[in-house]
Design a protein around this motif. Structure first.
Motif, PDB file in Angstrom:
ATOM      1  N   PRO A 335      55.607  42.611  32.928  1.00  0.00           N
ATOM      2  CA  PRO A 335      56.314  41.783  32.157  1.00  0.00           C
ATOM      3  C   PRO A 335      57.898  41.531  32.583  1.00  0.00           C
ATOM      4  O   PRO A 335      58.467  42.651  32.966  1.00  0.00           O
ATOM      5  CB  PRO A 335      55.983  42.154  30.838  1.00  0.00           C
ATOM      6  N   THR A 379      50.877  36.213  37.912  1.00  0.00           N
ATOM      7  CA  THR A 379      50.410  35.007  36.963  1.00  0.00           C
ATOM      8  C   THR A 379      50.570  35.599  35.571  1.00  0.00           C
ATOM      9  O   THR A 379      49.885  36.678  35.511  1.00  0.00           O
ATOM     10  CB  THR A 379      49.069  34.804  37.609  1.00  0.00           C
ATOM     11  N   ASP A 380      51.417  35.000  35.021  1.00  0.00           N
ATOM     12  CA  ASP A 380      51.682  35.378  33.648  1.00  0.00           C
ATOM     13  C   ASP A 380      51.854  36.754  33.276  1.00  0.00           C
ATOM     14  O   ASP A 380      51.328  37.495  32.364  1.00  0.00           O
ATOM     15  CB  ASP A 380      50.144  35.149  32.865  1.00  0.00           C
ATOM     16  N   GLY A 381      52.953  37.349  34.117  1.00  0.00           N
ATOM     17  CA  GLY A 381      53.387  38.687  33.916  1.00  0.00           C
ATOM     18  C   GLY A 381      52.412  39.912  34.513  1.00  0.00           C
ATOM     19  O   GLY A 381      52.762  40.789  34.129  1.00  0.00           O
TER      20      GLY A 381
END
Length: 398
Positions: A335, A379-381
């Protein structure tokens, strides 16, 4: 033993909250040890480097002594290397003239953690260990240090080389230079054992990281950057403590504006990945154990043993999916990571990963060691590293 590692952005009050948490656990009747690098106002702890002292309500408190630890380690090293030093004509240094070097602070804290885990100071093990870590960025580097040092030791002094110690005299004659003495391997083995014990303590399922921050934009930025390092090193966060929370609904416009800014930050933290605990502002600096008591009531370490931590990384197998590529994908949640700051290098059975200011060397799972890296994407953390089975190493289906 329940272990709570307390850190946060500089000036957030992490030392005070660590002491308050430890005091609250001790007042519940649990045998508690507090480890700090500095004196704690309100607690009459032992001098730096001494054995833990009993403070208020039966709490045990020990302070690290980085200068003393540095002198003791270097003096012992000189004694063990006396033969080589005499051969080189080196002049030994006395302990009184030694001044600690950068990095000694971290090594002294790791040594203290080892002694706490080994129970060197007490026949009875502690129920709770609370550790006041350095500020957030330095704390993450410290927690990664045991694994890094053990890797360096294994590379520089491979344990299997000890089997050739009987050949050292002959090799020394052939090479014309003295070979590493047995004491060097023994010292490396002792240090590896100590670091391994600290690694087990940090990786234990009863060990969690507690983040302390004063609500505000600076703290939010620091936590956003740190979440990448926390995930990369597989650390578990039990709670985010919002410290010095101001009272709401003040009639003073200036004071009300400060409280509104805190509320805006707290709304973001409530929606974040960590459990949130709010600690109100005392209106003064804590100076006594009675001042610490109301703070500790909000963040006493959970007496229950935390459950098993979920595997932070997982592997996706798409080899049997219709239309899928013959790939294995290793997924690493990161993240806050930025694509431009990611660097990935495969070296033998290891993956060298850099995410901004954070670095880690990851040993590949057995299946992935028989593959080649086919690519990676963030992608998306989540960083997904794609591996293609190596035909020379992967079993062929008949």
């Amino acid at each position: 033993m329940r272990t709570v590692l307390v850190t946060g952005p500089g000036g957030s009050g992490r030392t005070t909250l660590a002491a308050a948490s430890a005091l609250a656990a001790a007042r519940e009747g649990r045998r508690t040890l507090l480890v700090t690098t500095d004196p704690v106002p309100g607690l009459t702890g032992s001098p730096a480097g001494a054995a833990p002292a009993v403070t208020a309500d039966g709490l045990h408190h020990v302070r690290t002594d980085s200068a003393g630890h540095f002198r003791a380690e270097l003096t012992a090293l000189q004694d063990r290397a006396s033969g080589v030093l005499d051969l080189l004509g080196a002049n030994r240094m006395d302990g009184e003239e030694l001044t600690e070097l950068p990095g000694s602070h971290q090594l002294a804290l790791l040594h203290t953690l080892h002694r706490a885990a080994a129970g060197d100071w007490s026949e009875d093990r502690y129920d709770v260990l609370v550790v006041d870590l350095p500020p957030l960025a330095d704390a993450l580097a410290l927690l990664a240090l045991p694994g890094q040092l053990r890797r360096y030791l294994r590379r520089l002094l491979p344990p299997e080389r000890q089997a050739a110690r009987a050949l050292r005299p002959m090799l020394a004659q052939i090479a014309g230079v003295p070979m590493p003495a047995q004491w060097l391997y023994e010292a490396a083995a002792r240090k590896d054992t100590e670091l391994a014990a600290v690694e087990r303590l940090l990786g234990d399922r009863t060990t969690t990281l507690r983040l302390v921050a004063e609500p505000g934009p600076a703290a939010e930025d620091a936590l956003g950057r740190a979440r990448t390092g926390i995930a990369l090193h597989g650390l578990r966060v039990d709670t985010l403590v919002a410290n010095r929370v101001l009272p709401r609904h003040s009639s003073d416009p200036w004071f009300a504006d400060l409280a509104a800014r805190q509320d805006k930050c707290l709304d973001l933290w409530r929606a974040g990945p960590e459990a949130l605990t709010e600690v109100p502002h005392l209106g003064r600096d804590p100076r006594t154990a009675d001042d610490l008591a109301p703070l500790g009531a909000h963040c006493v370490p959970d007496e229950r043993t935390p459950g098993p931590a979920p595997d932070p990384w997982w592997t996706e197998d798409t080899r049997d999916e219709p239309g899928g590529d013959a790939l294995l994908t290793w997924c690493l949640p990161l993240p806050g990571a930025v694509k431009e700051e990611l660097r990935l290098v495969r070296r033998g059975d290891e993956l060298l990963l850099t995410a901004g200011e954070f670095h880690r060397t990851l040993r590949l799972e057995s299946a992935l060691r028989r593959c080649t890296v086919a690519g990676a994407a963030l992608t998306d953390g989540v960083l997904r590293v794609r591996f293609a089975p190596d035909p020379e190493l992967w079993p062929r289906a008949r």
